[in-house]
Design an enzyme around this catalytic site. Structure first.
Site, PDB file in Angstrom:
ATOM      1  N   ARG A  45     125.805  85.199 -67.887  1.00 31.19           N
ATOM      2  CA  ARG A  45     125.183  83.984 -67.360  1.00 31.19           C
ATOM      3  C   ARG A  45     124.197  83.480 -68.393  1.00 31.19           C
ATOM      4  O   ARG A  45     123.945  84.144 -69.398  1.00 31.19           O
ATOM      5  CB  ARG A  45     124.568  84.190 -65.965  1.00 31.19           C
ATOM      6  CG  ARG A  45     124.027  85.517 -65.604  1.00 31.19           C
ATOM      7  CD  ARG A  45     122.836  85.957 -66.388  1.00 31.19           C
ATOM      8  NE  ARG A  45     121.812  84.935 -66.415  1.00 31.19           N
ATOM      9  CZ  ARG A  45     120.892  84.818 -67.348  1.00 31.19           C
ATOM     10  NH1 ARG A  45     120.840  85.670 -68.363  1.00 31.19           N
ATOM     11  NH2 ARG A  45     119.996  83.862 -67.322  1.00 31.19           N
ATOM     12  N   ALA A  47     123.211  79.406 -69.985  1.00 34.00           N
ATOM     13  CA  ALA A  47     124.085  78.333 -70.478  1.00 34.00           C
ATOM     14  C   ALA A  47     124.767  78.637 -71.826  1.00 34.00           C
ATOM     15  O   ALA A  47     125.999  78.562 -71.927  1.00 34.00           O
ATOM     16  CB  ALA A  47     123.285  77.035 -70.526  1.00 34.00           C
ATOM     17  N   ARG A  88     131.515  77.306 -63.347  1.00 31.66           N
ATOM     18  CA  ARG A  88     130.129  76.949 -63.009  1.00 31.66           C
ATOM     19  C   ARG A  88     129.883  75.510 -63.474  1.00 31.66           C
ATOM     20  O   ARG A  88     130.075  75.196 -64.652  1.00 31.66           O
ATOM     21  CB  ARG A  88     129.133  77.917 -63.685  1.00 31.66           C
ATOM     22  CG  ARG A  88     129.289  79.356 -63.199  1.00 31.66           C
ATOM     23  CD  ARG A  88     128.089  80.197 -63.572  1.00 31.66           C
ATOM     24  NE  ARG A  88     126.940  79.902 -62.731  1.00 31.66           N
ATOM     25  CZ  ARG A  88     125.708  80.342 -62.986  1.00 31.66           C
ATOM     26  NH1 ARG A  88     125.465  81.053 -64.079  1.00 31.66           N
ATOM     27  NH2 ARG A  88     124.709  80.068 -62.181  1.00 31.66           N
ATOM     28  N   GLN A 195     116.720  86.880 -62.023  1.00 28.63           N
ATOM     29  CA  GLN A 195     116.945  86.962 -63.475  1.00 28.63           C
ATOM     30  C   GLN A 195     115.648  87.295 -64.218  1.00 28.63           C
ATOM     31  O   GLN A 195     115.672  87.925 -65.273  1.00 28.63           O
ATOM     32  CB  GLN A 195     117.507  85.636 -64.018  1.00 28.63           C
ATOM     33  CG  GLN A 195     118.935  85.334 -63.631  1.00 28.63           C
ATOM     34  CD  GLN A 195     119.016  84.528 -62.356  1.00 28.63           C
ATOM     35  OE1 GLN A 195     118.121  84.567 -61.510  1.00 28.63           O
ATOM     36  NE2 GLN A 195     120.094  83.794 -62.194  1.00 28.63           N
ATOM     37  N   ASP A 236     120.036  74.304 -68.563  1.00 26.60           N
ATOM     38  CA  ASP A 236     121.498  74.341 -68.419  1.00 26.60           C
ATOM     39  C   ASP A 236     122.136  73.024 -68.817  1.00 26.60           C
ATOM     40  O   ASP A 236     123.270  72.982 -69.273  1.00 26.60           O
ATOM     41  CB  ASP A 236     121.884  74.691 -66.979  1.00 26.60           C
ATOM     42  CG  ASP A 236     121.663  76.166 -66.767  1.00 26.60           C
ATOM     43  OD1 ASP A 236     120.504  76.552 -66.504  1.00 26.60           O
ATOM     44  OD2 ASP A 236     122.628  76.926 -66.923  1.00 26.60           O
ATOM     45  N   ASN A 246     117.586  73.132 -64.840  1.00 29.29           N
ATOM     46  CA  ASN A 246     117.419  74.567 -65.147  1.00 29.29           C
ATOM     47  C   ASN A 246     117.349  75.313 -63.818  1.00 29.29           C
ATOM     48  O   ASN A 246     117.421  74.712 -62.735  1.00 29.29           O
ATOM     49  CB  ASN A 246     116.169  74.799 -66.006  1.00 29.29           C
ATOM     50  CG  ASN A 246     116.121  76.208 -66.567  1.00 29.29           C
ATOM     51  OD1 ASN A 246     117.105  76.704 -67.122  1.00 29.29           O
ATOM     52  ND2 ASN A 246     115.006  76.901 -66.424  1.00 29.29           N
ATOM     53  N   LYS A 247     117.205  76.617 -63.894  1.00 33.59           N
ATOM     54  CA  LYS A 247     117.184  77.480 -62.712  1.00 33.59           C
ATOM     55  C   LYS A 247     116.292  76.943 -61.603  1.00 33.59           C
ATOM     56  O   LYS A 247     115.204  76.433 -61.877  1.00 33.59           O
ATOM     57  CB  LYS A 247     116.717  78.868 -63.164  1.00 33.59           C
ATOM     58  CG  LYS A 247     116.611  79.920 -62.089  1.00 33.59           C
ATOM     59  CD  LYS A 247     117.869  80.075 -61.264  1.00 33.59           C
ATOM     60  CE  LYS A 247     119.110  80.370 -62.068  1.00 33.59           C
ATOM     61  NZ  LYS A 247     120.357  80.155 -61.319  1.00 33.59           N
TER      62      LYS A 247
HETATM   63  O1  MRU Z   1     122.244  81.146 -63.024  1.00 31.41           O
HETATM   64  P1  MRU Z   1     121.921  81.514 -64.446  1.00 31.41           P
HETATM   65  O2  MRU Z   1     121.345  82.885 -64.568  1.00 31.41           O
HETATM   66  O3  MRU Z   1     123.082  81.299 -65.363  1.00 31.41           O
HETATM   67  O4  MRU Z   1     120.783  80.492 -64.865  1.00 31.41           O
HETATM   68  C1  MRU Z   1     120.325  80.517 -66.191  1.00 31.41           C
HETATM   69  C2  MRU Z   1     119.221  79.567 -66.464  1.00 31.41           C
HETATM   70  O5  MRU Z   1     118.807  78.806 -65.630  1.00 31.41           O
HETATM   71  C3  MRU Z   1     118.692  79.555 -67.879  1.00 31.41           C
HETATM   72  O6  MRU Z   1     117.345  79.199 -67.893  1.00 31.41           O
HETATM   73  C4  MRU Z   1     119.482  78.535 -68.705  1.00 31.41           C
HETATM   74  O7  MRU Z   1     120.854  78.757 -68.589  1.00 31.41           O
HETATM   75  C5  MRU Z   1     119.105  78.562 -70.136  1.00 31.41           C
HETATM   76  S1  MRU Z   1     119.612  80.033 -70.949  1.00 31.41           S
HETATM   77  C6  MRU Z   1     119.165  79.909 -72.576  1.00 31.41           C
END
Ligand code: MRU
Length: 356
Positions: A45, A47, A88, A195, A236, A246-247
């Protein structure tokens, strides 16, 4: 640095991040469908990491295509592209990787099918290698925003696990430490998939970076006490006007930063910027299953049976809440990232440079 994904002996090897930090288990993918499953189930996981996984998945799937010519080969690849693209929706990096591969194939349409298969493997490895260099450049441009003695808040995991290595949001932290600055990190635990707790805290401890874990709802109180100097998060999908997906919870962090006059930075490789979308409200937001919220690790129920749940995996932070977007080409005000795709623009006029 932890290596989340690798192309090895004709297979894709991924660290199963869904089990970290309790178990460190690597999964060998011999079929692109397993790569797609791994992206969906969060074995891999983040991006940039899922962009790399998609490129490797394409290379893997391509090896099994029986085609006599370019046209048949492309027809065979279509199914692979669609499977990976359907995993995704929010991170633009899968689409970015598919488009990059399509461009490569178009430029080499006169090559034999076996050479095209080799080229896809080479390209996936190139994407992986380049990502590490991109992260290091983000680190170089971003470290200027971190002062000696600072405490940096981060949300989710945008570290080496989420990328080809080194991380995006973590890169300025690593460079600042290399520059001799004494800094520390506060990691939001990042409900519901944790995470921050499971991955960021783990990988920063492995790297020897001082890190403290907090519950998501503690950030405001710590800001009020003056215990956070800046926030750096990943993305993302960042779009043309500088809005950032983002998350889930990132938007709340940005609002808290604004209230407490704390700078809020986004580390965004160009592979996560989607210039085809004008504003953040057009970004597709992934909704995940209710069980992520009602259960811990899928086994221990923490909510009443059949309770209604909203589980949006991402949110959108408006450009107005963002101090700067740090890319491999420099750090920019959100409104200026569009300059990155303009021809004949002197980026130096728009780069944010502190202390000059
Ligand atoms: O659901 P995830 O764990 O894939 O979410 C990841 C994030 O939100 C990260 O902050 C984002 O992908 C940037 S990673 C460099």
């Amino acid at each position: 640095m932890v290596n989340a994904i690798e192309w090895k002996d004709g297979k894709v090897i991924m660290l199963d991040q869904s089990r970290l930090p309790v178990e460190v288990i690597f999964i060998e993918c011999t079929d692109y469908n397993i790569v797609a499953e791994g992206i969906k189930k969060l074995w891999i996981r983040g991006a940039p990491a899922i962009g790399i996984a998609a490129a490797m998945g394409i290379a893997l799937g391509a090896q099994d295509i029986t085609a006599k010519n370019f046209k048949e080969f492309i027809a065979g690849l279509d199914q692979i592209f669609n499977t990976l693209l359907s995993t995704r929706p929010t991170a633009v990096n899968i689409k970015w990787a598919v488009e990059r591969v399509k461009k490569l194939l178009k430029a080499n349409k006169d090559e034999s099918v076996s050479r095209l298969k080799e080229l896809l493997i080479e390209e996936a490895q190139k994407i992986h290698k380049e990502d590490i260099e991109v992260n290091k450049a983000i680190g170089k441009w971003g470290a200027q925003f971190i002062k000696d003695g600072d405490t940096v808040l981060t949300h989710c995991n945008a570290g080496s696990l989420a990328t080809g290595g080194y991380g995006t949001a973590t890169a300025p932290i690593f460079v600042a430490i290399e520059q001799g600055k004494k800094i520390q990190v506060i990691a939001d635990e990042t409900r519901p998939v944790l995470q921050g707790a499971r991955l960021t805290a783990w990988e920063l401890m492995e790297a020897g970076v001082p890190v403290t874990l907090i519950t998501d709802n503690s950030a405001g109180a710590l800001m009020k006490k003056g215990r956070i100097n800046l926030a750096i998060v990943g993305t993302d999908r960042t779009v043309k006007n500088g809005d950032v997906a983002n998350k889930i919870g990132t938007y709340s962090v940005s609002v808290l930063c604004k209230e407490h006059k704390i700078p809020f930075y986004v580390a965004a490789p160009l592979s996560s910027i989607d210039f085809s979308i004008p504003t953040g409200d057009k970004i597709p937001i992934e909704e995940r299953n209710a069980e992520e919220v009602t259960h811990i690790f899928g086994t221990c129920r923490i909510a009443p049976e059949n309770v209604k749940v909203i589980n949006m995996a991402f949110d959108v932070t408006p450009a107005k809440n963002i101090t700067a977007i740090i890319t491999e080409k420099g750090a920019f005000k959100p409104k200026d990232i569009r300059k990155l795709i303009k021809k004949d623009v002197n980026l130096d006029e728009y780069r944010i440079k502190i202390g000059e």
